[in-house]
Enzyme design. Structure first.
Site, PDB file in Angstrom:
ATOM      1  N   LEU A   1       0.884  -1.166   0.000  1.00 60.12           N
ATOM      2  CA  LEU A   1       0.000   0.000   0.000  1.00 60.12           C
ATOM      3  C   LEU A   1       0.921   1.216   0.000  1.00 60.12           C
ATOM      4  CD1 LEU A   1      -2.852  -0.756   2.586  1.00 60.12           C
ATOM      5  CD2 LEU A   1      -3.028  -0.665   0.108  1.00 60.12           C
ATOM      6  N   ASP A   2       0.565   2.234  -0.778  1.00 59.80           N
ATOM      7  CA  ASP A   2       1.403   3.431  -0.846  1.00 59.80           C
ATOM      8  C   ASP A   2       1.621   4.050   0.530  1.00 59.80           C
ATOM      9  OD1 ASP A   2       1.286   3.123  -3.587  1.00 59.80           O
ATOM     10  OD2 ASP A   2      -0.395   4.510  -3.817  1.00 59.80           O
ATOM     11  N   TYR A   3       2.681   4.817   0.641  1.00 61.14           N
ATOM     12  CA  TYR A   3       3.029   5.531   1.864  1.00 61.14           C
ATOM     13  C   TYR A   3       1.845   6.352   2.389  1.00 61.14           C
ATOM     14  CZ  TYR A   3       5.686   8.791   4.848  1.00 61.14           C
ATOM     15  OH  TYR A   3       6.161   9.543   5.901  1.00 61.14           O
TER      16      TYR A   3
END
Length: 243
Positions: free
Chosen positions: A101-103
């Site tokens: 999952l993106d930052y």
């Protein structure tokens, strides 16, 4: 089958980088033969030894984490930032995230030390549904929502058909909440899809993965998957009913 350095890391012997160094130095054997190539893959039947000591594979463990925003989906970070593994300090096994999952994205993330399980869930052909809730800038039209469903052209190709709907809108603030269900796992895919129709993401959360949800968890909290959930998730993915 998984790469030799990953098998060594998952057994808790050393980090993957250190395992790669040990392989290059000739300290690792597979079925009695010294291996110095990093591309070698091993399975459960292969006998792996590090410095003459047989590799003892860890018992598999499976966790569900409600990943907060501002956390790296990795086992380690060379910049010293908080990673998802930092939320499992009391877990002795060497776990890692299944996919990413993106930052800046929060939501449901699985972690395990079971390479075969992770591979099944992340392989494109198994098509596990992932449900995202996005707060976007502007209010998408019905035509734009249908565009998302048909697939949009990104720099790495057209996206597969998806499910999308406008959940709510705020005319005063000119924002909207969009639900998007995809089964692909391209880098920053949801953000790029919404960018492509002119409605950039302001906030993004993954609500569901297959049949698993965030029910009962707050950001930063986790729970162990039950044996039944693990079996069910694997079966759903392999049968194509993860959708």
């Amino acid at each position: 089958m998984e790469r030799l350095q990953k098998a060594i890391a998952h057994a808790g012997v050393a980090s993957r980088r250190k395992a790669e160094e040990m392989i290059k130095e000739g300290k690792v054997t597979v079925n009695g033969e010294v291996v110095k190539e990093l591309g070698v893959k091993v399975g459960s039947q292969d006998k792996v030894e590090v410095n003459g000591i047989p590799l003892q594979r860890e018992a598999p463990v499976y966790f569900l984490l409600y990943k907060p925003r501002g956390v790296i989906s990795s086992a380690e970070d060379d910049k010293g930032r908080t990673t998802v593994v930092d939320y499992f300090e009391n877990v002795q096994e060497r776990i890692y995230p299944v996919g990413r999952l993106d930052y800046d994205t929060s939501g449901l993330l699985l972690l395990t030390n079971d390479g075969e399980f992770a591979n099944v869930l992340t392989h494109p052909k198994y098509e596990v549904d992932k449900v995202y809730i996005a707060k976007v800038k502007g209010i998408p039209t019905r035509q734009q929502i249908k565009q998302l469903e048909r697939g949009v052209m990104l720099e790495d190709g057209k996206t597969a058909p998806a499910k999308a709907k406008l959940v709510s809108l705020d005319k005063k603030k000119q924002t909207a909440i969009v639900e998007l269900i995809i089964h692909e796992g391209r880098n920053r895919q949801v953000r790029r899809m919404l960018d492509s129709i002119g409605h950039p993401v302001l906030k993004l959360r993954r609500e569901r993965y297959g049949f698993l949800t965030l029910h009962g968890l707050n950001a930063g909290e986790s729970r162990e998957l039950t044996t039944h959930e693990v079996k069910q998730l694997r079966a759903h993915a392999q049968s194509g009913s993860g959708r």
